[in-house]
Motif scaffolding. Structure first.
Motif, mmCIF file in Angstrom:
data_model
loop_
_atom_site.group_PDB
_atom_site.id
_atom_site.type_symbol
_atom_site.label_atom_id
_atom_site.label_comp_id
_atom_site.label_asym_id
_atom_site.label_seq_id
_atom_site.Cartn_x
_atom_site.Cartn_y
_atom_site.Cartn_z
ATOM 1 N N UNK A 102 0.830 -1.202 0.000
ATOM 2 C CA UNK A 102 0.000 0.000 0.000
ATOM 3 C C UNK A 102 0.865 1.253 0.000
ATOM 4 N N UNK A 103 1.961 1.231 0.776
ATOM 5 C CA UNK A 103 2.834 2.403 0.829
ATOM 6 C C UNK A 103 3.445 2.686 -0.537
ATOM 7 N N UNK A 104 3.957 1.623 -1.167
ATOM 8 C CA UNK A 104 4.598 1.813 -2.469
ATOM 9 C C UNK A 104 3.608 2.411 -3.463
ATOM 10 N N UNK A 105 2.390 1.861 -3.488
ATOM 11 C CA UNK A 105 1.402 2.357 -4.449
ATOM 12 C C UNK A 105 0.976 3.783 -4.090
ATOM 13 N N UNK A 106 0.902 4.082 -2.759
ATOM 14 C CA UNK A 106 0.556 5.446 -2.351
ATOM 15 C C UNK A 106 1.609 6.427 -2.847
ATOM 16 N N UNK A 107 2.884 6.057 -2.711
ATOM 17 C CA UNK A 107 3.960 6.936 -3.192
ATOM 18 C C UNK A 107 3.817 7.145 -4.700
ATOM 19 N N UNK A 108 3.574 6.047 -5.412
ATOM 20 C CA UNK A 108 3.441 6.139 -6.871
ATOM 21 C C UNK A 108 2.266 7.050 -7.240
ATOM 22 N N UNK A 109 1.167 6.944 -6.474
ATOM 23 C CA UNK A 109 -0.012 7.763 -6.761
ATOM 24 C C UNK A 109 0.285 9.237 -6.529
ATOM 25 N N UNK A 110 0.938 9.508 -5.385
ATOM 26 C CA UNK A 110 1.219 10.898 -5.037
ATOM 27 C C UNK A 110 2.153 11.541 -6.067
ATOM 28 N N UNK A 111 3.079 10.765 -6.611
ATOM 29 C CA UNK A 111 3.974 11.326 -7.638
ATOM 30 C C UNK A 111 3.281 11.332 -9.002
ATOM 31 N N UNK A 112 2.719 10.181 -9.370
ATOM 32 C CA UNK A 112 2.278 10.001 -10.753
ATOM 33 C C UNK A 112 1.016 10.768 -11.118
ATOM 34 N N UNK A 113 0.020 10.749 -10.220
ATOM 35 C CA UNK A 113 -1.278 11.326 -10.604
ATOM 36 C C UNK A 113 -1.218 12.846 -10.780
ATOM 37 N N UNK A 114 -0.676 13.611 -9.802
ATOM 38 C CA UNK A 114 -0.619 15.067 -10.024
ATOM 39 C C UNK A 114 0.171 15.427 -11.276
ATOM 40 N N UNK A 115 1.302 14.748 -11.490
ATOM 41 C CA UNK A 115 2.098 15.053 -12.684
ATOM 42 C C UNK A 115 1.328 14.699 -13.953
ATOM 43 N N UNK A 116 0.568 13.581 -13.894
ATOM 44 C CA UNK A 116 -0.236 13.189 -15.051
ATOM 45 C C UNK A 116 -1.311 14.220 -15.355
ATOM 46 N N UNK A 117 -1.960 14.720 -14.277
ATOM 47 C CA UNK A 117 -2.976 15.768 -14.446
ATOM 48 C C UNK A 117 -2.348 17.001 -15.080
ATOM 49 N N UNK A 118 -1.190 17.372 -14.539
ATOM 50 C CA UNK A 118 -0.492 18.561 -15.029
ATOM 51 C C UNK A 118 -0.137 18.393 -16.504
ATOM 52 N N UNK A 161 10.287 0.396 -0.505
ATOM 53 C CA UNK A 161 8.980 0.955 -0.842
ATOM 54 C C UNK A 161 9.111 2.240 -1.648
ATOM 55 N N UNK A 162 10.090 3.097 -1.255
ATOM 56 C CA UNK A 162 10.309 4.328 -2.017
ATOM 57 C C UNK A 162 10.721 3.958 -3.443
ATOM 58 N N UNK A 163 11.624 2.976 -3.535
ATOM 59 C CA UNK A 163 12.091 2.546 -4.849
ATOM 60 C C UNK A 163 10.918 2.065 -5.707
ATOM 61 N N UNK A 164 10.082 1.214 -5.139
ATOM 62 C CA UNK A 164 8.941 0.702 -5.907
ATOM 63 C C UNK A 164 7.987 1.828 -6.282
ATOM 64 N N UNK A 165 7.802 2.780 -5.347
ATOM 65 C CA UNK A 165 6.928 3.920 -5.611
ATOM 66 C C UNK A 165 7.419 4.702 -6.823
ATOM 67 N N UNK A 166 8.737 4.946 -6.876
ATOM 68 C CA UNK A 166 9.308 5.682 -8.010
ATOM 69 C C UNK A 166 9.134 4.879 -9.295
ATOM 70 N N UNK A 167 9.364 3.568 -9.186
ATOM 71 C CA UNK A 167 9.287 2.715 -10.370
ATOM 72 C C UNK A 167 7.870 2.670 -10.945
ATOM 73 N N UNK A 168 6.860 2.676 -10.059
ATOM 74 C CA UNK A 168 5.490 2.545 -10.533
ATOM 75 C C UNK A 168 4.877 3.889 -10.936
ATOM 76 N N UNK A 169 5.479 4.994 -10.472
ATOM 77 C CA UNK A 169 4.895 6.314 -10.742
ATOM 78 C C UNK A 169 4.612 6.558 -12.227
#
Lengths: 299, 314
Positions: A102-118, A161-169
């Protein structure tokens, strides 16, 4: 004359559609595999959360004389090489593994979604630059990139988890960007822009709700991938570090005893497979339930 | 077709440059002074200075990258921090095992996936279809490393048909090569096979409803020819796309599988280098893996041109 024709035409277009489409929850619930998956996942999460209450032993209680035992009345699922109770460890490990995913996916969401919207909303150069960064990150297989980041920052659950978050972003970035592009072209967004509504108001109110469903589907599928990746990293000793138990750690230590006590790799594998299957099926169910009406046409 | 190749290369080559820059920049992530962290346990100042010299950390960052990158172009990936081995030498010594494993797994994935997918698509709604769909959902979810463990248990420990660990090069003994790789390749290939089966089924059910398939059947072609000659090629594009994505994931999976089966491949080199914090080695492996993935993507893109001639023009 024309008015009646127009009204009937308008009625024909709108009237029969609305009542035949049941609500989101009804549609999700009627998808039996997805609903069963949700129940299974809820049970897994509940069991993990309640681990301190329901686990018969402490996950780290060592009992060497009874090491590597098979299923007994005292130890339902047997014990490991140090005599620790497999059932208790499985329950506690569930907390670590599920929270890690959950943490990894949360990190990916926090990075990926706002940037995707932008990127999707603004377009132009920022979109191009962000898109290419995503392309480059996607060139590396997820687990290899995670291992590389761990190589630089040192092993441990947090780094993993940070690594996976970055990878999935980038994956979430792509989904959010594609959905934003679609919404951006809708008349109501253009109308909002033309009356001078600032972007920081349009994006959360008009764009985000429409981007949420594809993102949600992707998040569910990604949780499955993150769970597998955490297990793989922990199995290699790069993620969760013993004595803390995660399902991956249990698989890794169990594999060393596979010749004498194969049960030790059996249970954590079943737990991972169940959770992964549940996330995937829930993802499929969400996709069907959130999908546009047109997909009904070909069935 | 040549035009397509040129266009794709025009994309791939700049990607390779950017990817090398990223691989090199990884050292920025090392917390604190990289020379101190990378010099091993309790380093003395001399060791730190030696590492700093070896990695060229005294130069400005872009100059460091330039030195490394021009070396890469000449096939020189640098030196290991802890042994006298050259990174390129170590990487190329390990490449055959990983390539063998990856190719064999991809063969398992493609053959099994397409076969199951086609079978399910030819009899939609029957028990064949249902069993195939269920097996595919299961295959996607079951962890490949766990499958590897279970295969070892069943076929190497209980029934001693296959060896549990080790590797024999192909040119030494092809049979032993195959026997050693069979279990790891199966473990790694099952999940991609499931994904490919799903895509094949979805694509084929659509294509089998097309008029030209009905025509082919009506003029008396046997089902095998209809599927093989007319339907499969038209259902191929989503399958090839899935194949490309799965291939990249599968290469990632080799790290874990090589570790479980004690195969001397790139994955186990990456693994030992990460623990030793042998940074030039990690960078070398990473670069070769990324190049491999880019190569696969290139081949996938080119195959689109083969399956759909319209793509060659646009």
């Amino acid at each position: 004359m024309t008015t009646t024709a127009d009204t009937t035409a308008a009625l024909a277009r709108t009237a029969p559609v609305a009542p035949t489409r049941p609500g989101f929850w009804r549609r999700f619930r009627d998808n039996r595999p997805a609903f069963v998956a949700l129940v299974v996942l809820a049970l897994l999460v509940a069991a993990s959360l309640a681990a301190p209450l329901i686990a018969p032993y402490s996950p780290e209680a060592i009992d060497v004389p009874r090491r590597l035992s098979l299923s007994t009345p005292d130890h339902w699922l047997g014990t490991d090489s140090l005599g620790r109770d497999t059932l208790s460890r499985l329950l506690y490990a569930g907390r670590v593994s599920l929270l890690a995913a959950a943490t990894a996916v949360a990190i990916a969401t926090v990075i990926g979604v706002p940037l995707g919207l932008l990127a999707g909303y603004v377009g132009g150069k920022p979109d191009w630059v962000l898109g290419r960064i995503g392309d480059v990150l996607m060139t590396f297989p997820a687990i290899i990139l995670a291992i590389a980041i761990i190589a630089a920052m040192g092993p441990g659950l947090q780094t993993a988890m940070i690594a996976l978050g970055i990878v999935y972003a980038p994956r979430l970035f792509r989904v959010a960007r594609a959905a934003t592009l679609q919404v951006r072209a809708e008349t109501y967004v253009e109308a909002s822009i033309s009356i001078g509504t600032p972007a920081w108001k349009i994006i959360p109110r008009r764009v985000l709700p429409n981007v949420a469903s594809p993102v949600l589907v992707q998040v569910s599928v990604m949780l499955a991938a993150a769970l597998l990746a955490e297990a793989a990293l922990s199995l290699l000793g790069l993620g969760v570090i013993p004595p803390t138990a995660s399902w991956g750690v249990m698989l890794g230590s169990g594999f060393k005893e596979i010749r004498s006590t194969p049960l030790l790799v059996f249970w954590p594998g079943v737990a991972i497979a169940l959770a992964t299957l549940a996330f995937n099926l829930i993802g499929d169910g969400l996709r069907d339930a959130l999908g546009r009406r047109t997909r009904k046409a070909d069935s | 077709m040549l035009g397509l190749l040129v266009r794709r290369l025009a994309f791939t080559i700049p990607m390779l440059v950017v990817v090398s820059f990223c691989v090199f920049s990884l050292i920025v992530l090392v917390p604190g002074d990289p020379a101190v962290s990378l010099a091993g346990e309790n380093p003395d100042p001399e060791q730190i200075a030696a590492v700093r010299e070896r990695l060229g950390l005294n130069d400005p960052f872009l100059l460091q990258f330039w030195h490394w990158f021009t070396g890469v172009l000449r096939g020189d990936l640098g030196q290991s921090l802890f042994s006298s081995q050259s990174v390129a030498g170590a990487v190329f010594a390990r490449l055959p095992a990983t390539l063998s494993l990856a190719l064999l797994s991809l063969t398992v994935a493609l053959v099994l996936g397409v076969a199951v997918g086609v079978l399910a698509a030819m009899r939609p709604g029957t028990w064949v279809d249902r069993v195939a769909t269920f097996a595919a959902s299961l295959g996607v979810a079951v962890p490949y490393f766990w499958v590897g463990m279970i295969l070892v248990l069943l076929f190497a420990i209980n029934l001693t048909i296959f060896p549990a660990v080790g590797y024999t090069p192909l040119h030494e003994n092809p049979l032993q090569w195959f026997l050693h790789l069979f279990l790891p390749a199966t473990a790694l290939g099952l999940a991609p096979a499931a994904v490919i089966a799903r895509q094949t089924r979805a694509g084929m059910t659509g294509v089998l409803r097309e008029d030209y398939v009905r025509t082919a059947t009506a003029k008396g072609l046997p089902p095998a020819r209809v599927v093989g000659k007319h339907a499969l090629k038209n259902a191929a594009i989503p399958v090839v796309t899935a194949f490309g994505l799965e291939a990249s994931r599968l290469i990632g999976g080799t790290v874990v599988i090589e570790q479980l089966f004690a195969l001397p491949g790139l994955g186990s080199l990456a693994y030992t280098s990460v623990f030793a914090r042998d940074f030039p080695m990690v960078q070398g492996v990473l670069l070769v893996v990324a190049a491999l993935v880019l190569l696969i993507n290139l081949l996938v893109d080119l195959s689109y041109g083969y399956f759909n001639p319209r793509i060659r023009q646009s």
